[in-house]
Each structure stands twice: as structure tokens, then as C-alpha cells.
Scaffold this motif. Structure first.
Motif, mmCIF file in Angstrom:
data_model
loop_
_atom_site.group_PDB
_atom_site.id
_atom_site.type_symbol
_atom_site.label_atom_id
_atom_site.label_comp_id
_atom_site.label_asym_id
_atom_site.label_seq_id
_atom_site.Cartn_x
_atom_site.Cartn_y
_atom_site.Cartn_z
ATOM 1 N N GLU A 78 99.934 37.426 -42.603
ATOM 2 C CA GLU A 78 100.754 38.706 -43.096
ATOM 3 C C GLU A 78 101.542 38.633 -44.311
ATOM 4 O O GLU A 78 101.855 38.955 -45.732
ATOM 5 N N VAL A 79 102.645 37.297 -44.171
ATOM 6 C CA VAL A 79 103.103 36.496 -45.389
ATOM 7 C C VAL A 79 102.156 36.267 -46.353
ATOM 8 O O VAL A 79 103.162 36.763 -47.497
ATOM 9 N N ASN A 80 101.769 35.024 -46.278
ATOM 10 C CA ASN A 80 100.466 34.574 -47.502
ATOM 11 C C ASN A 80 100.181 36.028 -47.392
ATOM 12 O O ASN A 80 100.362 35.762 -49.310
ATOM 13 N N GLU A 81 99.829 36.893 -47.472
ATOM 14 C CA GLU A 81 98.803 37.817 -48.098
ATOM 15 C C GLU A 81 100.123 38.826 -49.186
ATOM 16 O O GLU A 81 99.281 38.791 -50.415
ATOM 17 N N VAL A 82 100.884 38.645 -48.847
ATOM 18 C CA VAL A 82 102.383 39.575 -49.065
ATOM 19 C C VAL A 82 102.145 38.547 -50.663
ATOM 20 O O VAL A 82 102.202 38.987 -51.523
ATOM 21 N N GLN A 121 100.658 36.007 -52.036
ATOM 22 C CA GLN A 121 99.774 36.148 -52.641
ATOM 23 C C GLN A 121 99.682 37.982 -53.927
ATOM 24 O O GLN A 121 99.005 37.626 -55.047
ATOM 25 N N ASN A 122 99.826 38.676 -53.027
ATOM 26 C CA ASN A 122 99.616 40.261 -53.901
ATOM 27 C C ASN A 122 101.231 40.029 -55.420
ATOM 28 O O ASN A 122 101.211 41.110 -55.917
ATOM 29 N N ARG A 123 102.063 39.517 -54.869
ATOM 30 C CA ARG A 123 103.119 39.259 -55.519
ATOM 31 C C ARG A 123 102.898 38.105 -56.850
ATOM 32 O O ARG A 123 103.723 37.799 -58.413
ATOM 33 N N ILE A 124 102.036 37.534 -56.704
ATOM 34 C CA ILE A 124 101.893 35.788 -57.862
ATOM 35 C C ILE A 124 100.746 36.216 -58.561
ATOM 36 O O ILE A 124 99.974 35.681 -58.481
ATOM 37 N N PRO A 125 100.295 37.065 -59.146
ATOM 38 C CA PRO A 125 98.239 37.629 -59.862
ATOM 39 C C PRO A 125 98.678 36.355 -61.084
ATOM 40 O O PRO A 125 97.392 36.519 -61.353
ATOM 41 N N SER A 126 99.663 36.527 -61.532
ATOM 42 C CA SER A 126 98.815 35.390 -63.061
ATOM 43 C C SER A 126 99.658 34.271 -62.400
ATOM 44 O O SER A 126 98.716 33.217 -63.689
ATOM 45 N N LEU A 127 99.843 33.797 -61.584
ATOM 46 C CA LEU A 127 99.711 32.339 -60.710
ATOM 47 C C LEU A 127 98.192 31.827 -60.884
ATOM 48 O O LEU A 127 98.007 32.383 -59.439
ATOM 49 N N ASP A 128 98.265 30.710 -60.609
ATOM 50 C CA ASP A 128 97.206 30.186 -60.478
ATOM 51 C C ASP A 128 97.113 29.790 -58.198
ATOM 52 O O ASP A 128 97.859 28.782 -58.013
ATOM 53 N N SER A 129 96.585 30.569 -57.570
ATOM 54 C CA SER A 129 97.000 30.736 -56.166
ATOM 55 C C SER A 129 96.800 28.968 -55.730
ATOM 56 O O SER A 129 96.726 28.650 -54.489
ATOM 57 N N ASP A 130 95.518 28.519 -56.090
ATOM 58 C CA ASP A 130 94.994 27.166 -55.900
ATOM 59 C C ASP A 130 96.350 25.690 -55.841
ATOM 60 O O ASP A 130 96.143 25.055 -54.493
ATOM 61 N N ASN A 131 97.052 26.210 -57.005
ATOM 62 C CA ASN A 131 98.774 24.981 -56.388
ATOM 63 C C ASN A 131 99.421 25.722 -56.118
ATOM 64 O O ASN A 131 100.768 25.131 -55.826
ATOM 65 N N LEU A 132 99.758 26.095 -55.050
ATOM 66 C CA LEU A 132 100.523 27.429 -54.167
ATOM 67 C C LEU A 132 100.284 26.992 -52.747
ATOM 68 O O LEU A 132 99.060 26.984 -52.141
ATOM 69 N N SER A 133 101.820 26.608 -52.262
ATOM 70 C CA SER A 133 101.706 25.941 -50.476
ATOM 71 C C SER A 133 102.894 26.275 -50.200
ATOM 72 O O SER A 133 103.907 27.275 -50.631
ATOM 73 N N VAL A 134 102.816 27.652 -49.134
ATOM 74 C CA VAL A 134 103.389 28.577 -48.454
ATOM 75 C C VAL A 134 103.620 28.204 -46.903
ATOM 76 O O VAL A 134 102.563 27.848 -46.278
ATOM 77 N N PHE A 135 105.552 27.654 -46.934
ATOM 78 C CA PHE A 135 105.247 27.490 -45.573
ATOM 79 C C PHE A 135 106.132 28.817 -44.483
ATOM 80 O O PHE A 135 107.459 28.824 -45.377
ATOM 81 N N VAL A 136 105.922 29.055 -43.877
ATOM 82 C CA VAL A 136 106.969 30.130 -42.926
ATOM 83 C C VAL A 136 107.615 28.954 -41.728
ATOM 84 O O VAL A 136 107.120 28.668 -40.467
#
Length: 144
Positions: free
Chosen positions: A72-76, A78-93
Motif C-alpha cells: 500500500e505504501v509503495n503504491e502511494v 509510486q503515484n507521487r513520483i511520476p517524473s522520477l525513474d522508479s527502477d532506481n527507487l528503494s522503499v523501506f517500511v
């Protein structure tokens, strides 16, 4: 008199070109540095806002059973960073176990993003030469 003036002017041939050769690299470095800084700052602000939105969504949904909080957090985010490349993003909760997801505890969302640099020169200066600059942001919110 006209001959004397033309001889004086000929002595200055190429002076402007030499001055331009000295000043142009410094000027270009300054201009591209401003552009690079603006792009990195934009990415940092975008990540900061996405982290805050993800933590808020996670804090509100953490106590609901049967919800995959990290997804859920990851989806939110991803929706907030449309201008950035999501392949280079790491999310930790954190916390990632259901036993610790109790009202009053803290939920922490951390984002790490490798921003590709536009100019190779700044890639050699700012990092190990791979052409990326690592941005990191985190947000902590109380679970409601």
C-alpha cells in the motif's frame, strides 16, 4: 591617420577570442552546475513529499488487518513520483511485522533514490564516477 588606426586595430586581432577561451569553460561549468543542482533539488523535494504521503497512508492503514502495508505504501509513493525513474527507487517500511503495528507506535518510511546526473563532469565530482547521485529521505509518523 587612417593607416595608423588600422595598424592599432590589427594588434588586437584575436584578443576577444582568447578572452572567450578563458571565460567560456568557467561560464559553462557554472551554468551546468546550476542546472544539475536544480534537477537534484527537484528530485529531493519529490522524494520528500512522496515519503510523507506514503508514511501518512501507512499510518492510517497500519491497524487494518489483511492489508499488505508495504505494498500500500509503495503504491502511494509510486503515484507521487511520476517524473522520477522508479527502477532506481528503494522503499523501506518499519516496522514490518503485524505485532508492532499498534496504535501509538511509530511507522517509518525511508526512500533511497539514485538520481542520474546530466553531465559526466559532475558525475566524477559528486560520486564514484558511475553517473548517479544518491538521495535519501525518511519520514516517521505515529500509527493512528
Amino acid at each position: 591617420m587612417l593607416k595608423k588606426m588600422s595598424r592599432t586595430l590589427r594588434k588586437d586581432d584575436g584578443q576577444a577570442l582568447v578572452e572567450l577561451a578563458f571565460v567560456l569553460p568557467i561560464l559553462l561549468l557554472l551554468v551546468f552546475g546550476i542546472i544539475e543542482f536544480g534537477n537534484i533539488y527537484f528530485a529531493h523535494l519529490t522524494l520528500n513529499n512522496a515519503s510523507r504521503e506514503g508514511a501518512r497512508a501507512g499510518a492510517l492503514r497500519a491497524t487494518q488487518h489483511g492489508v499488505d502495508l508495504e505494498a500500500e505504501v509503495n503504491e502511494v509513493i509510486q503515484n507521487r513520483i511520476p517524473s522520477l525513474d522508479s527502477d532506481n527507487l528503494s522503499v523501506f517500511v518499519w516496522p514490518n511485522s503485524e505485532e508492532e503495528l499498534i496504535r501509538g507506535n511509530d511507522l517509518k518510511v525511508e526512500l533511497e533514490y539514485n538520481r542520474r546526473l546530466l553531465t559526466p563532469l559532475f558525475g566524477m565530482i559528486l560520486d564514484d564516477g558511475a553517473g548517479y547521485y544518491q538521495l535519501r529521505t525518511e519520514t516517521t509518523m505515529r500509527i493512528e
